[in-house]
Scaffold this motif. Structure first.
Motif, PDB file in Angstrom:
ATOM      1  N   ALA A  41     -12.423 -16.194  -5.728  1.00 54.84           N
ATOM      2  CA  ALA A  41     -11.223 -16.594  -6.463  1.00 54.84           C
ATOM      3  C   ALA A  41     -11.304 -16.248  -7.944  1.00 54.84           C
ATOM      4  O   ALA A  41     -10.278 -16.136  -8.614  1.00 54.84           O
ATOM      5  CB  ALA A  41     -10.974 -18.089  -6.295  1.00 54.84           C
ATOM      6  N   GLY A  42     -12.522 -16.106  -8.494  1.00 55.78           N
ATOM      7  CA  GLY A  42     -12.676 -15.799  -9.915  1.00 55.78           C
ATOM      8  C   GLY A  42     -13.414 -16.868 -10.701  1.00 55.78           C
ATOM      9  O   GLY A  42     -13.476 -16.788 -11.929  1.00 55.78           O
ATOM     10  N   LYS A  43     -14.013 -17.862 -10.045  1.00 55.40           N
ATOM     11  CA  LYS A  43     -14.673 -18.954 -10.757  1.00 55.40           C
ATOM     12  C   LYS A  43     -15.859 -18.454 -11.575  1.00 55.40           C
ATOM     13  O   LYS A  43     -15.984 -18.768 -12.765  1.00 55.40           O
ATOM     14  CB  LYS A  43     -15.138 -20.030  -9.767  1.00 55.40           C
ATOM     15  N   THR A  44     -16.727 -17.687 -10.942  1.00 58.04           N
ATOM     16  CA  THR A  44     -17.904 -17.189 -11.645  1.00 58.04           C
ATOM     17  C   THR A  44     -17.502 -16.247 -12.769  1.00 58.04           C
ATOM     18  O   THR A  44     -18.083 -16.276 -13.866  1.00 58.04           O
ATOM     19  CB  THR A  44     -18.861 -16.491 -10.666  1.00 58.04           C
ATOM     20  N   THR A  45     -16.501 -15.407 -12.527  1.00 52.95           N
ATOM     21  CA  THR A  45     -16.034 -14.505 -13.586  1.00 52.95           C
ATOM     22  C   THR A  45     -15.506 -15.285 -14.770  1.00 52.95           C
ATOM     23  O   THR A  45     -15.758 -14.931 -15.930  1.00 52.95           O
ATOM     24  CB  THR A  45     -14.946 -13.565 -13.043  1.00 52.95           C
ATOM     25  N   LEU A  46     -14.769 -16.363 -14.524  1.00 50.20           N
ATOM     26  CA  LEU A  46     -14.260 -17.183 -15.620  1.00 50.20           C
ATOM     27  C   LEU A  46     -15.410 -17.752 -16.453  1.00 50.20           C
ATOM     28  O   LEU A  46     -15.379 -17.713 -17.694  1.00 50.20           O
ATOM     29  CB  LEU A  46     -13.382 -18.304 -15.068  1.00 50.20           C
ATOM     30  N   LEU A  47     -16.449 -18.263 -15.788  1.00 52.57           N
ATOM     31  CA  LEU A  47     -17.601 -18.799 -16.511  1.00 52.57           C
ATOM     32  C   LEU A  47     -18.298 -17.707 -17.307  1.00 52.57           C
ATOM     33  O   LEU A  47     -18.683 -17.917 -18.468  1.00 52.57           O
ATOM     34  CB  LEU A  47     -18.577 -19.440 -15.530  1.00 52.57           C
ATOM     35  N   ARG A  48     -18.461 -16.544 -16.705  1.00 51.20           N
ATOM     36  CA  ARG A  48     -19.139 -15.450 -17.398  1.00 51.20           C
ATOM     37  C   ARG A  48     -18.303 -14.903 -18.555  1.00 51.20           C
ATOM     38  O   ARG A  48     -18.853 -14.467 -19.577  1.00 51.20           O
ATOM     39  CB  ARG A  48     -19.488 -14.337 -16.409  1.00 51.20           C
ATOM     40  N   CYS A  49     -16.992 -14.938 -18.431  1.00 47.93           N
ATOM     41  CA  CYS A  49     -16.129 -14.573 -19.565  1.00 47.93           C
ATOM     42  C   CYS A  49     -16.354 -15.530 -20.732  1.00 47.93           C
ATOM     43  O   CYS A  49     -16.495 -15.105 -21.885  1.00 47.93           O
ATOM     44  CB  CYS A  49     -14.666 -14.600 -19.146  1.00 47.93           C
ATOM     45  N   CYS A  50     -16.382 -16.829 -20.433  1.00 53.70           N
ATOM     46  CA  CYS A  50     -16.577 -17.828 -21.491  1.00 53.70           C
ATOM     47  C   CYS A  50     -17.951 -17.709 -22.137  1.00 53.70           C
ATOM     48  O   CYS A  50     -18.137 -18.114 -23.285  1.00 53.70           O
ATOM     49  CB  CYS A  50     -16.378 -19.233 -20.931  1.00 53.70           C
ATOM     50  N   ALA A  51     -18.918 -17.154 -21.396  1.00 49.41           N
ATOM     51  CA  ALA A  51     -20.260 -16.942 -21.942  1.00 49.41           C
ATOM     52  C   ALA A  51     -20.357 -15.640 -22.727  1.00 49.41           C
ATOM     53  O   ALA A  51     -21.423 -15.332 -23.279  1.00 49.41           O
ATOM     54  CB  ALA A  51     -21.282 -16.935 -20.814  1.00 49.41           C
ATOM     55  N   GLY A  52     -19.284 -14.866 -22.778  1.00 49.29           N
ATOM     56  CA  GLY A  52     -19.301 -13.603 -23.498  1.00 49.29           C
ATOM     57  C   GLY A  52     -19.982 -12.486 -22.749  1.00 49.29           C
ATOM     58  O   GLY A  52     -20.381 -11.480 -23.349  1.00 49.29           O
ATOM     59  N   GLY A  80     -24.338 -22.238 -23.003  1.00 50.14           N
ATOM     60  CA  GLY A  80     -25.424 -22.190 -22.033  1.00 50.14           C
ATOM     61  C   GLY A  80     -24.855 -21.966 -20.650  1.00 50.14           C
ATOM     62  O   GLY A  80     -24.027 -22.752 -20.188  1.00 50.14           O
ATOM     63  N   LEU A  81     -25.281 -20.886 -19.994  1.00 45.84           N
ATOM     64  CA  LEU A  81     -24.797 -20.547 -18.654  1.00 45.84           C
ATOM     65  C   LEU A  81     -25.905 -20.790 -17.646  1.00 45.84           C
ATOM     66  O   LEU A  81     -26.988 -20.204 -17.741  1.00 45.84           O
ATOM     67  CB  LEU A  81     -24.359 -19.082 -18.602  1.00 45.84           C
ATOM     68  N   LEU A  82     -25.631 -21.674 -16.689  1.00 45.99           N
ATOM     69  CA  LEU A  82     -26.528 -21.870 -15.549  1.00 45.99           C
ATOM     70  C   LEU A  82     -25.930 -21.100 -14.385  1.00 45.99           C
ATOM     71  O   LEU A  82     -24.927 -21.516 -13.808  1.00 45.99           O
ATOM     72  CB  LEU A  82     -26.652 -23.356 -15.213  1.00 45.99           C
ATOM     73  N   ALA A  83     -26.546 -19.965 -14.053  1.00 45.75           N
ATOM     74  CA  ALA A  83     -25.994 -19.071 -13.038  1.00 45.75           C
ATOM     75  C   ALA A  83     -26.805 -19.149 -11.755  1.00 45.75           C
ATOM     76  O   ALA A  83     -27.825 -19.840 -11.675  1.00 45.75           O
ATOM     77  CB  ALA A  83     -25.970 -17.638 -13.575  1.00 45.75           C
ATOM     78  N   HIS A  84     -26.360 -18.414 -10.736  1.00 44.96           N
ATOM     79  CA  HIS A  84     -27.100 -18.365  -9.476  1.00 44.96           C
ATOM     80  C   HIS A  84     -28.473 -17.727  -9.696  1.00 44.96           C
ATOM     81  O   HIS A  84     -29.479 -18.236  -9.207  1.00 44.96           O
ATOM     82  CB  HIS A  84     -26.312 -17.562  -8.437  1.00 44.96           C
ATOM     83  N   ALA A  85     -28.513 -16.638 -10.418  1.00 43.27           N
ATOM     84  CA  ALA A  85     -29.783 -16.000 -10.760  1.00 43.27           C
ATOM     85  C   ALA A  85     -30.385 -16.727 -11.957  1.00 43.27           C
ATOM     86  O   ALA A  85     -29.704 -16.940 -12.962  1.00 43.27           O
ATOM     87  CB  ALA A  85     -29.562 -14.524 -11.085  1.00 43.27           C
ATOM     88  N   THR A  86     -31.648 -17.101 -11.859  1.00 41.62           N
ATOM     89  CA  THR A  86     -32.237 -17.941 -12.903  1.00 41.62           C
ATOM     90  C   THR A  86     -32.543 -17.160 -14.179  1.00 41.62           C
ATOM     91  O   THR A  86     -32.492 -17.734 -15.273  1.00 41.62           O
ATOM     92  CB  THR A  86     -33.540 -18.579 -12.403  1.00 41.62           C
ATOM     93  N   GLY A  87     -32.911 -15.882 -14.062  1.00 35.73           N
ATOM     94  CA  GLY A  87     -33.318 -15.128 -15.239  1.00 35.73           C
ATOM     95  C   GLY A  87     -34.700 -15.490 -15.735  1.00 35.73           C
ATOM     96  O   GLY A  87     -35.121 -15.029 -16.803  1.00 35.73           O
ATOM     97  N   LEU A 155     -21.837 -24.081 -19.137  1.00 36.88           N
ATOM     98  CA  LEU A 155     -21.123 -23.354 -18.084  1.00 36.88           C
ATOM     99  C   LEU A 155     -22.022 -23.382 -16.858  1.00 36.88           C
ATOM    100  O   LEU A 155     -23.033 -22.669 -16.800  1.00 36.88           O
ATOM    101  CB  LEU A 155     -20.836 -21.920 -18.533  1.00 36.88           C
ATOM    102  N   LEU A 156     -21.671 -24.218 -15.894  1.00 35.02           N
ATOM    103  CA  LEU A 156     -22.558 -24.508 -14.774  1.00 35.02           C
ATOM    104  C   LEU A 156     -21.970 -23.961 -13.473  1.00 35.02           C
ATOM    105  O   LEU A 156     -20.906 -24.394 -13.039  1.00 35.02           O
ATOM    106  CB  LEU A 156     -22.773 -26.019 -14.637  1.00 35.02           C
ATOM    107  N   ASP A 157     -22.673 -23.024 -12.864  1.00 36.95           N
ATOM    108  CA  ASP A 157     -22.234 -22.420 -11.610  1.00 36.95           C
ATOM    109  C   ASP A 157     -23.064 -23.018 -10.477  1.00 36.95           C
ATOM    110  O   ASP A 157     -24.250 -22.706 -10.338  1.00 36.95           O
ATOM    111  CB  ASP A 157     -22.419 -20.901 -11.679  1.00 36.95           C
ATOM    112  N   GLU A 158     -22.459 -23.900  -9.693  1.00 35.03           N
ATOM    113  CA  GLU A 158     -23.138 -24.605  -8.610  1.00 35.03           C
ATOM    114  C   GLU A 158     -24.423 -25.281  -9.112  1.00 35.03           C
ATOM    115  O   GLU A 158     -25.531 -24.985  -8.651  1.00 35.03           O
ATOM    116  CB  GLU A 158     -23.460 -23.642  -7.461  1.00 35.03           C
ATOM    117  N   PRO A 159     -24.315 -26.227 -10.060  1.00 33.19           N
ATOM    118  CA  PRO A 159     -25.512 -26.804 -10.680  1.00 33.19           C
ATOM    119  C   PRO A 159     -26.370 -27.636  -9.735  1.00 33.19           C
ATOM    120  O   PRO A 159     -27.554 -27.854 -10.006  1.00 33.19           O
ATOM    121  CB  PRO A 159     -24.938 -27.668 -11.800  1.00 33.19           C
TER     122      PRO A 159
END
Length: 236
Positions: A41-52, A80-87, A155-159
């Protein structure tokens, strides 16, 4: 008071696919907003947009007063972005990872110690290489990085993913404490009951658009009309 997140007609492309297709969202200081919607739907993209991290190609996109269309890099140290990939670096210890990523965000040594303690990582786990951790312990380490950096926008993606019951309860407490301290939180989750309990309001992301989730006594909004190219990628 200026909103922390101000999106008006924001368009973001993943390849040629409009992952955001004219999104409107305003979020104020200290607000916790739950993004819900199906995969793609675009949820992750929205979070990543807000993270620049994903460019906005049309519309208005301001985060923490920064114009993302003019310079999206300037906002990255403040979110701060908490994504699926930890990095995280597998060959470094928990403590070294939190210290490294914390320094990149301008944190102090005492912030690292406080974050490790809050996430239950200040004992023997601090000296364990991240590559030897369980999925839940890696998630706790990523959350410790977030805490150490002390961002103004979370910005928390499935925290809650990968965490046991105690870890999920801890995340809920972190979100509540952050909001009480004036931090703004955007989170996406498929665990709607749990996430809704910590959110001030919910919005739905559908076809790259954002719309309010109606309360029980409100009629649902009409579906948005979206023109997309066939065969686009599955963008979460």
């Amino acid at each position: 008071m200026e909103p922390v997140v101000d999106l008006r007609g924001a368009v973001a492309l993943v390849g040629r696919f409009p992952a955001l297709a004219g999104a409107d969202l305003e979020v104020g200081p200290g607000e916790v907003v739950l993004l819900q919607g199906p995969n793609g739907a675009g949820k992750t993209t929205l979070l990543r947009c807000c993270a620049g991290l994903v460019p906005v190609v049309d519309g208005v996109a301001r985060v923490l007063g920064c114009d993302l269309r003019a310079d999206r890099r300037q906002v990255r140290r403040r979110v701060g972005l908490l994504a699926h990939a930890t990095g995280l670096y597998d060959e470094l210890t928990v403590e070294a990872n939190v210290a490294f990523w914390g320094r990149a965000g301008g944190c102090r040594p005492e912030d690292v110690e406080a974050a490790l303690a809050r996430m239950g990582l200040d004992g023997r786990l601090r000296s364990v290489d991240v590559g030897r951790l369980s999925a839940g312990q890696r998630r706790r380490t990523s959350l410790a990085v977030l805490l150490a950096r002390r961002p103004e926008l979370w910005l928390l993606d499935e925290p809650h993913a990968g965490l046991d019951q105690a870890g999920r309860d801890l995340v809920d407490g972190l979100i509540g404490d952050a909001s009480a301290a004036g931090v703004t939180v955007l989170l996406s989750s498929h665990e709607l009951d749990r996430a809704a309990a910590v959110a001030h309001r919910q919005v739905e992301v559908v076809g790259g658009h954002v719309r309010p989730v109606p309360s029980a006594d409100e009629p649902p909004a009409a579906p948005a009309e979206v023109d997309v190219e066939p065969g686009g990628p599955d963008v979460a």
